[in-house]
Design a protein around this motif. Structure first.
Motif, PDB file in Angstrom:
ATOM      1  N   HIS A   1      32.881  67.455  71.234  1.00  0.00           N
ATOM      2  CA  HIS A   1      31.619  67.308  71.950  1.00  0.00           C
ATOM      3  C   HIS A   1      31.253  68.598  72.680  1.00  0.00           C
ATOM      4  CE1 HIS A   1      28.432  65.526  74.342  1.00  0.00           C
ATOM      5  NE2 HIS A   1      29.024  65.979  75.436  1.00  0.00           N
ATOM      6  N   GLN A   2      32.223  69.255  73.298  1.00  0.00           N
ATOM      7  CA  GLN A   2      31.965  70.506  73.996  1.00  0.00           C
ATOM      8  C   GLN A   2      31.494  71.596  73.037  1.00  0.00           C
ATOM      9  OE1 GLN A   2      35.557  71.397  76.099  1.00  0.00           O
ATOM     10  NE2 GLN A   2      35.222  69.869  77.713  1.00  0.00           N
ATOM     11  N   VAL A   3      32.114  71.645  71.855  1.00  0.00           N
ATOM     12  CA  VAL A   3      31.711  72.653  70.870  1.00  0.00           C
ATOM     13  C   VAL A   3      30.273  72.415  70.426  1.00  0.00           C
ATOM     14  CG1 VAL A   3      32.131  73.513  68.539  1.00  0.00           C
ATOM     15  CG2 VAL A   3      34.058  73.115  70.085  1.00  0.00           C
ATOM     16  N   GLN A   4      29.926  71.150  70.138  1.00  0.00           N
ATOM     17  CA  GLN A   4      28.566  70.828  69.713  1.00  0.00           C
ATOM     18  C   GLN A   4      27.557  71.151  70.816  1.00  0.00           C
ATOM     19  OE1 GLN A   4      28.863  66.706  68.602  1.00  0.00           O
ATOM     20  NE2 GLN A   4      29.598  67.158  66.540  1.00  0.00           N
ATOM     21  N   ARG A   5      27.932  70.852  72.056  1.00  0.00           N
ATOM     22  CA  ARG A   5      27.041  71.137  73.173  1.00  0.00           C
ATOM     23  C   ARG A   5      26.831  72.646  73.338  1.00  0.00           C
ATOM     24  NH1 ARG A   5      22.860  69.080  75.792  1.00  0.00           N
ATOM     25  NH2 ARG A   5      22.754  69.771  77.974  1.00  0.00           N
ATOM     26  N   ALA A   6      27.894  73.432  73.157  1.00  0.00           N
ATOM     27  CA  ALA A   6      27.777  74.883  73.254  1.00  0.00           C
ATOM     28  C   ALA A   6      26.863  75.438  72.171  1.00  0.00           C
ATOM     29  CB  ALA A   6      29.158  75.524  73.172  1.00  0.00           C
ATOM     30  N   VAL A   7      26.949  74.874  70.960  1.00  0.00           N
ATOM     31  CA  VAL A   7      26.079  75.325  69.864  1.00  0.00           C
ATOM     32  C   VAL A   7      24.622  75.044  70.195  1.00  0.00           C
ATOM     33  CG1 VAL A   7      25.453  74.917  67.466  1.00  0.00           C
ATOM     34  CG2 VAL A   7      27.855  75.132  68.099  1.00  0.00           C
ATOM     35  N   VAL A   8      24.339  73.859  70.739  1.00  0.00           N
ATOM     36  CA  VAL A   8      22.964  73.498  71.097  1.00  0.00           C
ATOM     37  C   VAL A   8      22.423  74.433  72.176  1.00  0.00           C
ATOM     38  CG1 VAL A   8      21.523  71.704  72.146  1.00  0.00           C
ATOM     39  CG2 VAL A   8      23.212  71.081  70.418  1.00  0.00           C
ATOM     40  N   LEU A   9      23.240  74.733  73.187  1.00  0.00           N
ATOM     41  CA  LEU A   9      22.811  75.623  74.257  1.00  0.00           C
ATOM     42  C   LEU A   9      22.574  77.046  73.747  1.00  0.00           C
ATOM     43  CD1 LEU A   9      25.120  74.435  77.190  1.00  0.00           C
ATOM     44  CD2 LEU A   9      22.692  73.951  76.858  1.00  0.00           C
ATOM     45  N   ASP A  10      23.440  77.529  72.835  1.00  0.00           N
ATOM     46  CA  ASP A  10      23.253  78.868  72.268  1.00  0.00           C
ATOM     47  C   ASP A  10      21.949  78.944  71.476  1.00  0.00           C
ATOM     48  OD1 ASP A  10      25.589  79.703  73.405  1.00  0.00           O
ATOM     49  OD2 ASP A  10      26.804  79.473  71.585  1.00  0.00           O
ATOM     50  N   GLN A  11      21.667  77.903  70.698  1.00  0.00           N
ATOM     51  CA  GLN A  11      20.433  77.888  69.921  1.00  0.00           C
ATOM     52  C   GLN A  11      19.207  77.870  70.830  1.00  0.00           C
ATOM     53  OE1 GLN A  11      20.942  74.433  67.444  1.00  0.00           O
ATOM     54  NE2 GLN A  11      22.154  75.522  65.903  1.00  0.00           N
ATOM     55  N   ARG A  12      19.268  77.106  71.913  1.00  0.00           N
ATOM     56  CA  ARG A  12      18.149  77.044  72.842  1.00  0.00           C
ATOM     57  C   ARG A  12      17.939  78.393  73.519  1.00  0.00           C
ATOM     58  NH1 ARG A  12      18.750  72.644  77.378  1.00  0.00           N
ATOM     59  NH2 ARG A  12      18.978  71.380  75.487  1.00  0.00           N
ATOM     60  N   GLU A  13      19.029  79.049  73.914  1.00  0.00           N
ATOM     61  CA  GLU A  13      18.920  80.354  74.548  1.00  0.00           C
ATOM     62  C   GLU A  13      18.347  81.387  73.594  1.00  0.00           C
ATOM     63  OE1 GLU A  13      21.774  83.602  76.883  1.00  0.00           O
ATOM     64  OE2 GLU A  13      22.592  81.696  76.185  1.00  0.00           O
TER      65      GLU A  13
ATOM     66  N   ALA B   1       3.029  81.810  79.303  1.00  0.00           N
ATOM     67  CA  ALA B   1       4.330  81.487  78.714  1.00  0.00           C
ATOM     68  C   ALA B   1       4.300  80.082  78.144  1.00  0.00           C
ATOM     69  CB  ALA B   1       5.415  81.584  79.782  1.00  0.00           C
ATOM     70  N   PRO B   2       4.722  79.903  76.914  1.00  0.00           N
ATOM     71  CA  PRO B   2       4.738  78.561  76.327  1.00  0.00           C
ATOM     72  C   PRO B   2       5.767  77.699  77.017  1.00  0.00           C
ATOM     73  CG  PRO B   2       5.921  80.093  74.928  1.00  0.00           C
ATOM     74  CD  PRO B   2       5.315  80.906  76.034  1.00  0.00           C
ATOM     75  N   PRO B   3       5.559  76.380  76.961  1.00  0.00           N
ATOM     76  CA  PRO B   3       6.538  75.496  77.589  1.00  0.00           C
ATOM     77  C   PRO B   3       7.897  75.642  76.936  1.00  0.00           C
ATOM     78  CG  PRO B   3       5.035  74.255  76.177  1.00  0.00           C
ATOM     79  CD  PRO B   3       4.497  75.642  76.267  1.00  0.00           C
ATOM     80  N   ALA B   4       8.903  75.434  77.745  1.00  0.00           N
ATOM     81  CA  ALA B   4      10.265  75.520  77.221  1.00  0.00           C
ATOM     82  C   ALA B   4      10.473  74.467  76.152  1.00  0.00           C
ATOM     83  CB  ALA B   4      11.272  75.310  78.351  1.00  0.00           C
ATOM     84  N   PRO B   5      11.175  74.801  75.097  1.00  0.00           N
ATOM     85  CA  PRO B   5      11.386  73.831  74.026  1.00  0.00           C
ATOM     86  C   PRO B   5      12.145  72.622  74.535  1.00  0.00           C
ATOM     87  CG  PRO B   5      12.849  75.718  73.781  1.00  0.00           C
ATOM     88  CD  PRO B   5      11.888  76.064  74.875  1.00  0.00           C
ATOM     89  N   ALA B   6      11.772  71.486  73.988  1.00  0.00           N
ATOM     90  CA  ALA B   6      12.439  70.253  74.374  1.00  0.00           C
ATOM     91  C   ALA B   6      13.893  70.303  73.938  1.00  0.00           C
ATOM     92  CB  ALA B   6      11.743  69.055  73.718  1.00  0.00           C
ATOM     93  N   PRO B   7      14.757  69.753  74.746  1.00  0.00           N
ATOM     94  CA  PRO B   7      16.169  69.775  74.363  1.00  0.00           C
ATOM     95  C   PRO B   7      16.381  69.064  73.044  1.00  0.00           C
ATOM     96  CG  PRO B   7      15.797  68.336  76.256  1.00  0.00           C
ATOM     97  CD  PRO B   7      14.522  69.050  76.004  1.00  0.00           C
TER      98      PRO B   7
END
Length: 232
Positions: free
Chosen positions: A27-39, A196-202
Motif C-alpha cells: 500500500h505504501q509503494v502504491q501511495r508513493a507512486v500516486v504522489l510522484d505522478q501527481r507531483e 493557474a489551473p485547479p490542482a488535479p483531483a487525487p
C-alpha cells in the motif's frame, strides 16, 4: 500436545504478521507512486505557465516596436525632369511616443531627421541620394537602419525594414544588439492573463487485490483444521 498447539498458533501468528506487513508495504509503494505522478503533473503545469508568462512578457516588449512602420516612396523632382528623390515615410501608430530616433542611410547619419515621433505621428524624410522615378524603392529601404527607444525605455534597431533587434549592454558598457526577432504581425491586443489551473483531483485509489487476504484465510483455516484433527 500443548507445546504443539503453541507452536502451531505461533506459526499462524507469524504468517499473519508477514502477510499484514506485506500488504502494508504494498500500500505504501502504491501511495508513493500516486504522489510522484501527481507531483510530476503539477510540475509540468507550472513549467507550462512559466513558459506562457515568458511569451506574454516578450510580446509586451515587442508590441510598440512592432507597430513602427517604415516604407520608401520615390518622389519625382519638380525641377529636373527624370530625376527623383526617395523619401522615408516613418509612422508611429501607437498611443505612446518613441524617443531618441536615429536614422542612418548607407552608413551616413541623417542629421535633419526628427528626434522622435509622438503618438500617431507620421514623417516623410528625404534621403541623401538622387534616383529616377522608375527605380525600385526596396533597394533604398535595404540600406536604412533606424534606432529608437520605446515608451518602456527599451532600445530597438530596425535594419532593412525587416526584423527587430533589442539593445543590450555588452562588455565594458559597449552597446550590443540581440539576435533579430520577427515583429508581432496582425492585431495587437493585451496578452491574456493565465490563471493557474485547479490542482488535479487525487487519483482514485486502486482496488487492492484480495488474493493475499484469501490465501491467508485459507492457510489459517487449513492450519486450524489440521490442529483440530490432530487433537481429536
Amino acid at each position: 500436545m500443548i507445546a504443539t498447539v503453541v507452536a502451531v498458533v505461533g506459526a499462524v501468528v507469524t504468517i499473519g504478521s508477514l502477510v499484514i506487513s506485506y500488504l502494508a508495504h504494498r500500500h505504501q509503494v502504491q501511495r508513493a507512486v500516486v504522489l510522484d505522478q501527481r507531483e510530476a503533473r503539477l510540475q509540468a503545469q507550472e513549467e507550462r505557465l512559466e513558459a506562457r508568462a515568458r511569451v506574454a512578457d516578450r510580446r509586451n516588449d515587442l508590441t510598440q516596436a512592432s507597430m513602427i512602420e517604415t516604407n520608401i516612396t520615390v518622389v519625382p523632382s519638380g525641377i529636373h525632369e527624370g530625376s527623383a528623390t526617395p523619401h522615408l515615410k516613418i509612422t508611429n501608430p501607437s498611443n505612446q511616443a518613441i524617443l531618441d530616433l536615429r536614422i542612418t542611410y548607407a552608413g551616413h547619419h541623417i542629421t535633419d531627421a526628427p528626434k522622435g515621433l509622438g503618438p500617431g505621428d507620421r514623417r516623410s524624410i528625404p534621403l541623401p541620394v538622387t534616383t529616377t522615378p522608375s527605380d525600385d524603392p526596396t533597394s533604398f529601404l535595404l540600406q536604412l537602419v533606424i534606432d529608437f527607444t520605446d515608451a518602456s525605455g527599451n532600445r530597438w534597431r530596425k535594419e532593412g525594414g525587416v526584423g527587430l533587434q533589442q539593445g543590450a549592454d555588452g562588455r565594458n558598457g559597449e552597446p550590443l544588439w540581440l539576435p533579430r526577432e520577427p515583429p508581432i504581425v496582425g492585431l495587437i491586443t493585451s496578452p491574456p492573463s493565465y490563471a493557474a489551473p485547479p490542482a488535479p483531483a487525487p487519483a482514485a485509489p486502486r482496488r487492492r487485490s484480495k488474493a493475499p487476504l484469501l490465501a491467508t484465510v485459507v492457510l489459517l483455516l487449513a492450519v486450524l483444521a489440521i490442529t483440530v484433527w490432530w487433537l481429536a
